[in-house]
Design a protein around this motif. Structure first.
Motif, PDB file in Angstrom:
ATOM      1  N   GLN A   1       7.267  25.013 -47.678  1.00 55.18           N
ATOM      2  CA  GLN A   1       8.351  25.316 -46.750  1.00 55.18           C
ATOM      3  C   GLN A   1       9.466  24.282 -46.877  1.00 55.18           C
ATOM      4  OE1 GLN A   1       6.236  25.520 -43.039  1.00 55.18           O
ATOM      5  NE2 GLN A   1       5.589  27.635 -43.379  1.00 55.18           N
ATOM      6  N   GLY A   2       9.099  23.032 -47.125  1.00 53.06           N
ATOM      7  CA  GLY A   2      10.112  22.002 -47.360  1.00 53.06           C
ATOM      8  C   GLY A   2      10.917  22.294 -48.616  1.00 53.06           C
ATOM      9  N   VAL A   3      10.240  22.736 -49.667  1.00 54.07           N
ATOM     10  CA  VAL A   3      10.942  23.102 -50.904  1.00 54.07           C
ATOM     11  C   VAL A   3      11.847  24.304 -50.651  1.00 54.07           C
ATOM     12  CG1 VAL A   3      10.612  23.976 -53.255  1.00 54.07           C
ATOM     13  CG2 VAL A   3       9.156  22.141 -52.394  1.00 54.07           C
ATOM     14  N   ALA A   4      11.347  25.275 -49.889  1.00 57.16           N
ATOM     15  CA  ALA A   4      12.158  26.455 -49.575  1.00 57.16           C
ATOM     16  C   ALA A   4      13.389  26.070 -48.767  1.00 57.16           C
ATOM     17  CB  ALA A   4      11.322  27.485 -48.823  1.00 57.16           C
ATOM     18  N   ASP A   5      13.236  25.121 -47.861  1.00 53.29           N
ATOM     19  CA  ASP A   5      14.400  24.660 -47.086  1.00 53.29           C
ATOM     20  C   ASP A   5      15.436  23.993 -47.988  1.00 53.29           C
ATOM     21  OD1 ASP A   5      13.430  25.599 -44.685  1.00 53.29           O
ATOM     22  OD2 ASP A   5      12.492  23.688 -44.112  1.00 53.29           O
ATOM     23  N   ILE A   6      14.970  23.240 -48.987  1.00 56.51           N
ATOM     24  CA  ILE A   6      15.895  22.575 -49.903  1.00 56.51           C
ATOM     25  C   ILE A   6      16.729  23.604 -50.662  1.00 56.51           C
ATOM     26  CG2 ILE A   6      15.991  21.218 -52.038  1.00 56.51           C
ATOM     27  CD1 ILE A   6      13.574  19.641 -50.972  1.00 56.51           C
ATOM     28  N   PHE A   7      16.088  24.697 -51.090  1.00 55.05           N
ATOM     29  CA  PHE A   7      16.787  25.719 -51.861  1.00 55.05           C
ATOM     30  C   PHE A   7      17.419  26.800 -50.992  1.00 55.05           C
ATOM     31  CE2 PHE A   7      13.900  24.026 -55.118  1.00 55.05           C
ATOM     32  CZ  PHE A   7      14.843  23.725 -56.087  1.00 55.05           C
ATOM     33  N   GLY A   8      17.277  26.691 -49.676  1.00 48.59           N
ATOM     34  CA  GLY A   8      17.911  27.646 -48.779  1.00 48.59           C
ATOM     35  C   GLY A   8      17.224  28.998 -48.726  1.00 48.59           C
ATOM     36  N   ILE A   9      15.919  29.016 -48.942  1.00 43.43           N
ATOM     37  CA  ILE A   9      15.169  30.272 -48.896  1.00 43.43           C
ATOM     38  C   ILE A   9      14.698  30.499 -47.466  1.00 43.43           C
ATOM     39  CG2 ILE A   9      13.110  31.460 -49.734  1.00 43.43           C
ATOM     40  CD1 ILE A   9      13.351  29.736 -52.280  1.00 43.43           C
ATOM     41  N   ASP A  10      14.909  31.714 -46.954  1.00 43.39           N
ATOM     42  CA  ASP A  10      14.477  32.056 -45.606  1.00 43.39           C
ATOM     43  C   ASP A  10      13.008  32.446 -45.646  1.00 43.39           C
ATOM     44  OD1 ASP A  10      14.530  32.602 -42.911  1.00 43.39           O
ATOM     45  OD2 ASP A  10      15.201  34.679 -43.196  1.00 43.39           O
ATOM     46  N   TRP A  11      12.158  31.657 -45.003  1.00 44.50           N
ATOM     47  CA  TRP A  11      10.721  31.862 -45.069  1.00 44.50           C
ATOM     48  C   TRP A  11      10.091  32.108 -43.715  1.00 44.50           C
ATOM     49  CZ3 TRP A  11       8.439  28.241 -42.023  1.00 44.50           C
ATOM     50  CH2 TRP A  11       9.140  27.057 -41.803  1.00 44.50           C
ATOM     51  N   LYS A  12      10.838  31.984 -42.641  1.00 43.51           N
ATOM     52  CA  LYS A  12      10.257  32.002 -41.300  1.00 43.51           C
ATOM     53  C   LYS A  12       9.623  33.342 -40.933  1.00 43.51           C
ATOM     54  CE  LYS A  12      13.105  28.288 -39.409  1.00 43.51           C
ATOM     55  NZ  LYS A  12      12.912  27.442 -40.473  1.00 43.51           N
ATOM     56  N   ALA A  13      10.259  34.465 -41.294  1.00 44.96           N
ATOM     57  CA  ALA A  13       9.693  35.779 -40.961  1.00 44.96           C
ATOM     58  C   ALA A  13       8.405  36.021 -41.744  1.00 44.96           C
ATOM     59  CB  ALA A  13      10.708  36.874 -41.252  1.00 44.96           C
ATOM     60  N   ASP A  14       8.423  35.679 -43.026  1.00 44.32           N
ATOM     61  CA  ASP A  14       7.219  35.840 -43.843  1.00 44.32           C
ATOM     62  C   ASP A  14       6.099  34.933 -43.354  1.00 44.32           C
ATOM     63  OD1 ASP A  14       8.437  37.702 -45.486  1.00 44.32           O
ATOM     64  OD2 ASP A  14       9.110  36.189 -46.934  1.00 44.32           O
ATOM     65  N   GLU A  15       6.460  33.725 -42.964  1.00 46.63           N
ATOM     66  CA  GLU A  15       5.458  32.769 -42.500  1.00 46.63           C
ATOM     67  C   GLU A  15       4.800  33.257 -41.215  1.00 46.63           C
ATOM     68  OE1 GLU A  15       3.862  29.440 -40.212  1.00 46.63           O
ATOM     69  OE2 GLU A  15       5.746  30.440 -39.733  1.00 46.63           O
ATOM     70  N   ALA A  16       5.578  33.816 -40.285  1.00 48.95           N
ATOM     71  CA  ALA A  16       5.010  34.313 -39.029  1.00 48.95           C
ATOM     72  C   ALA A  16       4.047  35.474 -39.296  1.00 48.95           C
ATOM     73  CB  ALA A  16       6.122  34.745 -38.091  1.00 48.95           C
ATOM     74  N   ARG A  17       4.440  36.391 -40.168  1.00 52.27           N
ATOM     75  CA  ARG A  17       3.583  37.534 -40.483  1.00 52.27           C
ATOM     76  C   ARG A  17       2.309  37.073 -41.200  1.00 52.27           C
ATOM     77  NH1 ARG A  17       6.859  40.003 -43.727  1.00 52.27           N
ATOM     78  NH2 ARG A  17       5.876  39.225 -45.604  1.00 52.27           N
TER      79      ARG A  17
END
Length: 168
Positions: A118-134
């Protein structure tokens, strides 16, 4: 029309292959070396940098072939594998308890790796929150079912190990 093949290679056989030289006719090793020597005797400002560059490129290519030839070919030595050994007489309840402990450790490792990703995704600006919740909801539901199944097996194993219990 005659069917004789006298038109093909009808002349005398010429020994042209034996007379061929390795170098073309105006070039000989002696003249090639004299040309190279005359080039180095001339005072040209670009001579030495180009020579250094050509030598460097040549060694880079040779080095790449050497590295490629040794990649994954050398045997590994003294590689130690540790295997967890268990007592052959341990009970089913102890086995199931160890499975529950291992499951909790695995879940903690998954959550730690997920935080890193998730930290790497934040660095690259990838939206992961919806996938992470599911995915977290799915994983928690699966973990809940696995723990319920292990609890049921643990209760069955503990009941079977009580003194006076009938063995199946």
């Amino acid at each position: 029309m005659a069917s004789d093949n006298s038109a093909f290679a009808s002349g005398p056989a010429l020994p042209y292959i034996g007379a061929m030289a390795i170098f073309p006719r105006p070039v000989s090793p002696k003249s090639a070396m004299s040309d190279l020597w005359s080039y180095f005797r001339e005072n040209r400002p670009h001579k030495w940098p180009l020579l250094g560059l050509s030598v460097a490129f040549t060694w880079v290519i040779i080095w790449a072939f050497i590295v490629d030839a040794n990649t994954n070919t050398m045997p590994t030595r003294n590689q130690i594998f540790y295997v967890q050994s268990w007592d052959a007489s341990r009970s089913d309840a102890a086995i199931i308890l160890q499975q529950k402990i291992d499951l909790a450790k695995r879940e903690a490792a998954i959550e730690k790796k997920q935080r890193e990703m998730q930290g790497v995704a934040d660095i690259f600006g990838i939206d992961w929150k919806a996938d992470e919740a599911r995915n977290t909801a799915r994983r928690k539901e699966a973990l809940k079912q696995i723990n319920a199944q292990l609890d049921q097996r643990l209760a069955t194993a503990e009941a079977a190990e009580k003194p006076g219990a009938a063995k199946p």
